[in-house]
Write an enzyme that holds these catalytic residues in place. Structure first.
Site, PDB file in Angstrom:
ATOM      1  N   CYS A   1       0.876  -1.172   0.000  1.00  0.00           N
ATOM      2  CA  CYS A   1       0.000   0.000   0.000  1.00  0.00           C
ATOM      3  C   CYS A   1       0.910   1.217   0.000  1.00  0.00           C
ATOM      4  O   CYS A   1       1.760   1.363   0.887  1.00  0.00           O
ATOM      5  CB  CYS A   1      -0.861  -0.016   1.261  1.00  0.00           C
ATOM      6  SG  CYS A   1      -1.867   1.471   1.465  1.00  0.00           S
TER       7      CYS A   1
ATOM      8  N   CYS B   1       0.018   4.020  -6.594  1.00  0.00           N
ATOM      9  CA  CYS B   1      -1.169   3.554  -5.865  1.00  0.00           C
ATOM     10  C   CYS B   1      -1.452   2.146  -6.372  1.00  0.00           C
ATOM     11  O   CYS B   1      -1.366   1.886  -7.585  1.00  0.00           O
ATOM     12  CB  CYS B   1      -2.356   4.481  -6.142  1.00  0.00           C
ATOM     13  SG  CYS B   1      -3.902   3.880  -5.446  1.00  0.00           S
TER      14      CYS B   1
HETATM   15  N1  DGL Z   1      -3.945   1.039  -1.403  1.00  0.00           N
HETATM   16  C1  DGL Z   1      -3.943   2.468  -1.346  1.00  0.00           C
HETATM   17  C2  DGL Z   1      -2.584   3.002  -1.849  1.00  0.00           C
HETATM   18  O1  DGL Z   1      -1.855   2.317  -2.544  1.00  0.00           O
HETATM   19  C3  DGL Z   1      -5.073   3.070  -2.159  1.00  0.00           C
HETATM   20  C4  DGL Z   1      -6.446   2.904  -1.553  1.00  0.00           C
HETATM   21  C5  DGL Z   1      -6.642   3.673  -0.261  1.00  0.00           C
HETATM   22  O2  DGL Z   1      -6.661   4.926  -0.293  1.00  0.00           O
HETATM   23  O3  DGL Z   1      -6.773   3.025   0.760  1.00  0.00           O
HETATM   24  O4  DGL Z   1      -2.246   4.109  -1.559  1.00  0.00           O
END
Ligand code: DGL
Length: 264
Positions: free
Chosen positions: A74, A187
């Protein structure tokens, strides 16, 4: 000896399955324990304090579940909570984040001069990609932009149609990316709209697939199993919703069994 302990992978929700998929492709003999914190998403709109608290608790869960390495799949957690995660993981646990391996893979020697970055608000506001770029590649410029609507649109299932293109067009309208030679998809959801991003950038821009770089980094860090065995994957979420159940295979690439786990 065959090392059967799983690799712990976590994300705020579904997006980290794109990283789990790349790891599964590169290291098919490794078992995975995936945790999606669906009860608390989106991390991209949370404060750094909250992201740190959630990420530390999940790391603790993965350590207690016997994982041999932690992948912070993440970008929002990698950018805002890496120190807390490393601390929660303990001294001998390898921790792989989404930022450092990607910045390390970029090189001015390959002709790279200006790199674009898109990601959540929390990722861009942290400034960690820029700091890491200054440390590792100080002669390369980073141009970044938060694209918060994009992950929500993808999460809602809008990735095989015109919506992501329209959202990106609005975010790219000020031409900030007109001189870049590479673009980081900062992301976990964005690999699903990679082609939309590519189509809106000047010809020849290299759109970097972070998921493959993270899988390679994990491979480097681990001593891979010498003998193949049938791996056992587990996919856990803190709130199992119908939307997650329906969309998971688009992100992971095949059907998965999901289990709801809540911390006391
Ligand atoms: N998984 C998050 C990231 O890579 C995106 C989704 C979220 O905002 O939780 O930043």
């Amino acid at each position: 000896m065959i090392e059967r302990r799983p690799i712990g992978i976590f994300d705020s929700g579904i997006g980290g399955l794109t990283v789990a998929r790349a790891i599964n492709d590169l290291l098919p003999n490794e078992s995975l324990l995936y945790f999606g914190d669906t009860a608390h998403l989106p991390y991209g709109e949370k404060s750094p304090e909250l992201i740190r608290r959630y990420s530390s608790r999940i790391t603790q869960h993965l350590v207690e579940s016997g994982c041999k390495a932690i992948v912070v799949a993440c970008n929002s957690a990698s950018s805002n909570a890496i120190e807390s995660i490393v601390k929660a993981a303990g001294p001998n646990m390898p921790v792989i984040d989404m930022v450092t391996p990607v910045i390390r893979s970029i090189s001015a020697e390959d002709g790279c001069q200006s790199v674009g970055l898109i990601g959540t608000r929390a990722t861009i506001a942290s400034g960690l990609y820029g700091e890491t770029m200054n440390q590792l590649n100080s002669n390369i410029t980073l141009v970044s932009r938060a694209t918060p609507l994009l992950a929500s649109a993808i999460e809602e299932g809008f990735f095989n149609d015109s919506i992501p293109g329209a959202v990106l067009e609005a975010y790219f309208a000020d031409d900030s990316f007109k001189n870049i030679d590479s673009m980081i998809l900062g992301c976990t959801h964005y690999p699903l709209v990679r082609e939309n991003v590519q189509a809106l950038l000047p010809k020849g821009v290299n759109v970097i697939d972070s998921t493959k770089i993270i899988a390679q980094e994990l491979k480097r860090v681990l001593t891979e199993n010498a003998y193949p065995y049938t791996p056992e994957h587990k996919f856990q979420v803190s709130d199992l919703t119908e939307n997650f159940r329906c969309s998971a295979h688009y992100f992971f690439g095949s059907d998965i069994n999901l289990e709801e786990v809540s911390f006391s």
